[in-house]
Design a protein around this motif. Structure first.
Motif, PDB file in Angstrom:
ATOM      1  N   VAL A  64      -8.637   5.439  -3.800  1.00 56.07           N
ATOM      2  CA  VAL A  64      -9.352   6.032  -3.807  1.00 56.07           C
ATOM      3  C   VAL A  64     -10.419   5.721  -5.169  1.00 56.07           C
ATOM      4  O   VAL A  64      -9.684   5.643  -6.728  1.00 56.07           O
ATOM      5  CB  VAL A  64      -9.487   8.144  -3.974  1.00 56.07           C
ATOM      6  N   GLU A  65     -11.573   5.484  -5.389  1.00 53.22           N
ATOM      7  CA  GLU A  65     -11.709   4.819  -6.319  1.00 53.22           C
ATOM      8  C   GLU A  65     -13.013   6.318  -7.252  1.00 53.22           C
ATOM      9  O   GLU A  65     -13.342   7.241  -6.298  1.00 53.22           O
ATOM     10  CB  GLU A  65     -13.305   4.213  -5.603  1.00 53.22           C
ATOM     11  N   PRO A  66     -12.450   6.201  -8.475  1.00 52.63           N
ATOM     12  CA  PRO A  66     -12.609   7.312  -8.939  1.00 52.63           C
ATOM     13  C   PRO A  66     -14.411   6.973  -9.486  1.00 52.63           C
ATOM     14  O   PRO A  66     -14.834   6.014  -9.517  1.00 52.63           O
ATOM     15  CB  PRO A  66     -12.061   7.820 -10.604  1.00 52.63           C
ATOM     16  N   GLU A  67     -14.986   8.416  -9.200  1.00 54.34           N
ATOM     17  CA  GLU A  67     -16.459   8.499  -9.820  1.00 54.34           C
ATOM     18  C   GLU A  67     -16.431   8.579 -11.943  1.00 54.34           C
ATOM     19  O   GLU A  67     -15.867   8.645 -12.053  1.00 54.34           O
ATOM     20  CB  GLU A  67     -17.195   9.211  -9.879  1.00 54.34           C
ATOM     21  N   THR A  68     -17.983   7.250 -11.946  1.00 51.14           N
ATOM     22  CA  THR A  68     -17.419   7.615 -13.808  1.00 51.14           C
ATOM     23  C   THR A  68     -18.468   8.477 -14.388  1.00 51.14           C
ATOM     24  O   THR A  68     -19.415   8.483 -13.423  1.00 51.14           O
ATOM     25  CB  THR A  68     -17.905   5.874 -14.213  1.00 51.14           C
ATOM     26  N   TYR A  69     -18.274   9.448 -15.210  1.00 53.71           N
ATOM     27  CA  TYR A  69     -19.216  10.566 -15.272  1.00 53.71           C
ATOM     28  C   TYR A  69     -18.992  10.105 -17.818  1.00 53.71           C
ATOM     29  O   TYR A  69     -18.325  10.393 -17.472  1.00 53.71           O
ATOM     30  CB  TYR A  69     -18.887  11.510 -15.511  1.00 53.71           C
ATOM     31  N   ARG A  70     -19.991   9.515 -18.363  1.00 46.13           N
ATOM     32  CA  ARG A  70     -19.760   8.739 -19.323  1.00 46.13           C
ATOM     33  C   ARG A  70     -20.439  10.273 -20.661  1.00 46.13           C
ATOM     34  O   ARG A  70     -20.037  10.000 -21.624  1.00 46.13           O
ATOM     35  CB  ARG A  70     -20.968   7.689 -19.196  1.00 46.13           C
ATOM     36  N   GLY A  71     -21.366  11.245 -19.905  1.00 46.32           N
ATOM     37  CA  GLY A  71     -21.525  12.163 -20.735  1.00 46.32           C
ATOM     38  C   GLY A  71     -22.221  12.729 -20.109  1.00 46.32           C
ATOM     39  O   GLY A  71     -23.779  12.955 -19.827  1.00 46.32           O
ATOM     40  N   ASP A  72     -22.348  13.794 -19.551  1.00 44.74           N
ATOM     41  CA  ASP A  72     -22.844  15.311 -18.905  1.00 44.74           C
ATOM     42  C   ASP A  72     -22.988  16.585 -20.045  1.00 44.74           C
ATOM     43  O   ASP A  72     -21.907  16.669 -20.766  1.00 44.74           O
ATOM     44  CB  ASP A  72     -22.694  15.140 -18.009  1.00 44.74           C
ATOM     45  N   ALA A  73     -23.698  16.906 -20.694  1.00 44.81           N
ATOM     46  CA  ALA A  73     -23.546  18.040 -21.156  1.00 44.81           C
ATOM     47  C   ALA A  73     -23.609  19.329 -20.526  1.00 44.81           C
ATOM     48  O   ALA A  73     -24.081  19.243 -19.548  1.00 44.81           O
ATOM     49  CB  ALA A  73     -25.221  18.574 -21.396  1.00 44.81           C
ATOM     50  N   MET A  74     -22.665  20.560 -21.533  1.00 42.99           N
ATOM     51  CA  MET A  74     -22.477  21.518 -20.365  1.00 42.99           C
ATOM     52  C   MET A  74     -21.963  22.372 -21.177  1.00 42.99           C
ATOM     53  O   MET A  74     -21.964  22.647 -22.502  1.00 42.99           O
ATOM     54  CB  MET A  74     -20.544  21.079 -19.811  1.00 42.99           C
ATOM     55  N   THR A  75     -21.733  23.501 -20.834  1.00 38.93           N
ATOM     56  CA  THR A  75     -22.013  25.239 -21.431  1.00 38.93           C
ATOM     57  C   THR A  75     -20.273  25.309 -21.118  1.00 38.93           C
ATOM     58  O   THR A  75     -20.229  25.646 -20.123  1.00 38.93           O
ATOM     59  CB  THR A  75     -22.885  25.965 -21.062  1.00 38.93           C
TER      60      THR A  75
ATOM     61  N   SER B 238      -6.678   6.643 -21.687  1.00 35.53           N
ATOM     62  CA  SER B 238      -8.008   5.504 -22.709  1.00 35.53           C
ATOM     63  C   SER B 238      -7.472   6.297 -23.883  1.00 35.53           C
ATOM     64  O   SER B 238      -6.481   6.978 -24.485  1.00 35.53           O
ATOM     65  CB  SER B 238      -9.679   7.398 -22.946  1.00 35.53           C
ATOM     66  N   GLY B 239      -7.071   5.173 -24.623  1.00 35.40           N
ATOM     67  CA  GLY B 239      -6.800   4.915 -25.875  1.00 35.40           C
ATOM     68  C   GLY B 239      -5.239   5.426 -25.834  1.00 35.40           C
ATOM     69  O   GLY B 239      -4.557   4.545 -25.070  1.00 35.40           O
ATOM     70  N   GLY B 240      -4.487   6.236 -26.602  1.00 32.51           N
ATOM     71  CA  GLY B 240      -3.137   6.288 -26.618  1.00 32.51           C
ATOM     72  C   GLY B 240      -3.318   7.600 -25.408  1.00 32.51           C
ATOM     73  O   GLY B 240      -1.906   7.510 -25.608  1.00 32.51           O
ATOM     74  N   PHE B 241      -4.210   8.024 -25.032  1.00 34.09           N
ATOM     75  CA  PHE B 241      -4.105   9.287 -24.313  1.00 34.09           C
ATOM     76  C   PHE B 241      -3.915   8.727 -22.807  1.00 34.09           C
ATOM     77  O   PHE B 241      -4.974   7.912 -22.522  1.00 34.09           O
ATOM     78  CB  PHE B 241      -5.098  10.425 -24.316  1.00 34.09           C
TER      79      PHE B 241
ATOM     80  N   PHE C  60     -14.193   7.423 -25.925  1.00 33.73           N
ATOM     81  CA  PHE C  60     -13.257   7.938 -24.681  1.00 33.73           C
ATOM     82  C   PHE C  60     -13.869   7.061 -23.693  1.00 33.73           C
ATOM     83  O   PHE C  60     -12.580   6.097 -22.886  1.00 33.73           O
ATOM     84  CB  PHE C  60     -13.238   8.941 -24.257  1.00 33.73           C
ATOM     85  N   MET C  61     -15.065   6.973 -23.147  1.00 38.87           N
ATOM     86  CA  MET C  61     -15.039   6.141 -22.114  1.00 38.87           C
ATOM     87  C   MET C  61     -15.045   4.710 -21.818  1.00 38.87           C
ATOM     88  O   MET C  61     -14.956   3.488 -21.576  1.00 38.87           O
ATOM     89  CB  MET C  61     -16.752   6.807 -22.250  1.00 38.87           C
ATOM     90  N   ARG C  62     -14.931   4.215 -23.250  1.00 47.19           N
ATOM     91  CA  ARG C  62     -14.722   2.986 -23.410  1.00 47.19           C
ATOM     92  C   ARG C  62     -13.303   2.157 -23.299  1.00 47.19           C
ATOM     93  O   ARG C  62     -13.473   1.459 -22.787  1.00 47.19           O
ATOM     94  CB  ARG C  62     -14.879   2.428 -25.041  1.00 47.19           C
ATOM     95  N   GLY C  63     -12.767   3.353 -23.579  1.00 49.78           N
ATOM     96  CA  GLY C  63     -11.223   2.970 -22.592  1.00 49.78           C
ATOM     97  C   GLY C  63     -10.824   3.643 -21.669  1.00 49.78           C
ATOM     98  O   GLY C  63      -9.650   3.127 -21.309  1.00 49.78           O
ATOM     99  N   ALA C  64     -11.864   4.277 -20.855  1.00 56.22           N
ATOM    100  CA  ALA C  64     -10.850   5.283 -20.131  1.00 56.22           C
ATOM    101  C   ALA C  64     -11.361   3.779 -18.471  1.00 56.22           C
ATOM    102  O   ALA C  64     -11.844   3.607 -18.022  1.00 56.22           O
ATOM    103  CB  ALA C  64     -12.155   5.986 -19.415  1.00 56.22           C
ATOM    104  N   ARG C  65      -9.090   4.271 -17.942  1.00 54.57           N
ATOM    105  CA  ARG C  65      -9.172   3.476 -16.770  1.00 54.57           C
ATOM    106  C   ARG C  65      -8.707   4.758 -15.911  1.00 54.57           C
ATOM    107  O   ARG C  65      -7.913   5.746 -16.654  1.00 54.57           O
ATOM    108  CB  ARG C  65      -8.029   2.562 -17.253  1.00 54.57           C
ATOM    109  N   GLY C  66      -8.407   4.763 -14.097  1.00 52.42           N
ATOM    110  CA  GLY C  66      -7.495   4.694 -14.092  1.00 52.42           C
ATOM    111  C   GLY C  66      -7.581   4.863 -12.105  1.00 52.42           C
ATOM    112  O   GLY C  66      -8.359   3.624 -11.734  1.00 52.42           O
ATOM    113  N   THR C  67      -6.144   5.195 -11.990  1.00 54.16           N
ATOM    114  CA  THR C  67      -6.185   4.939 -10.737  1.00 54.16           C
ATOM    115  C   THR C  67      -5.309   6.099  -9.401  1.00 54.16           C
ATOM    116  O   THR C  67      -5.134   7.151 -10.116  1.00 54.16           O
ATOM    117  CB  THR C  67      -4.763   3.818 -10.303  1.00 54.16           C
TER     118      THR C  67
END
Length: 142
Positions: A72-83, A126-129, A57-64
């Motif tokens: 405003v510059e977004p922050e990148t979160y590549r993969g955080d464990a969560m419950t 990201s991709g087609g989403f 997902f993150m390979r293609g993630a783009r945003g404005t």
């Protein structure tokens, strides 16, 4: 929850931050009243799943993001464990119970905004989403 117009914007908000919702794909326009003195957080584009899902997902993630016309510059979160705590009827979890996953995406955290009206434009892909949210924010005095 799929809030098309912002009518659910104040639902279940914590006292220390104000969360704005993204979409499950597509574009919406929302109006939201925000209490003064609260920082604001929101996703630009995000997902959760297995670590490999997030990596792809993150390979293609783009945003404005634009707040009152300023980038405003977004922050990148590549993969955080969560419950994840599910709730029956929730559009994301669909049922009750907890599970662990990896969350990733582009997010923005803003300091509390000055009282008054603000325009927020969020675009992510990201991709087609893809997502697009236009917010008309009305921030009250603290």
């Amino acid at each position: 929850m799929s809030d098309q117009d912002g009518g659910e914007c104040g639902r279940n908000q914590p006292e220390d931050v104000w969360f704005l919702a993204g979409t499950f794909g597509g574009r919406v326009t929302r109006e939201c009243a925000v209490p003064g003195g609260r920082p604001i957080a929101f996703p630009v584009v995000n997902t959760y799943g297995e670590p490999a899902d997030c990596a792809a997902f993150m390979r293609g993630a783009r945003g404005t993001v634009f707040l009152d016309g300023e980038a405003v510059e977004p922050e990148t979160y590549r993969g955080d464990a969560m419950t994840v705590r599910g709730a029956r009827g929730n559009a994301v979890t669909e049922e009750e119970g907890s599970f662990t996953a990896t969350g990733c995406g582009l997010w923005v955290q803003l300091p509390a905004l000055a009282p008054g009206k603000h325009e927020l434009k969020i675009r992510g892909r990201s991709g087609g989403f893809s997502v697009g949210v236009d917010y008309a924010l009305a921030v009250s005095a603290s």
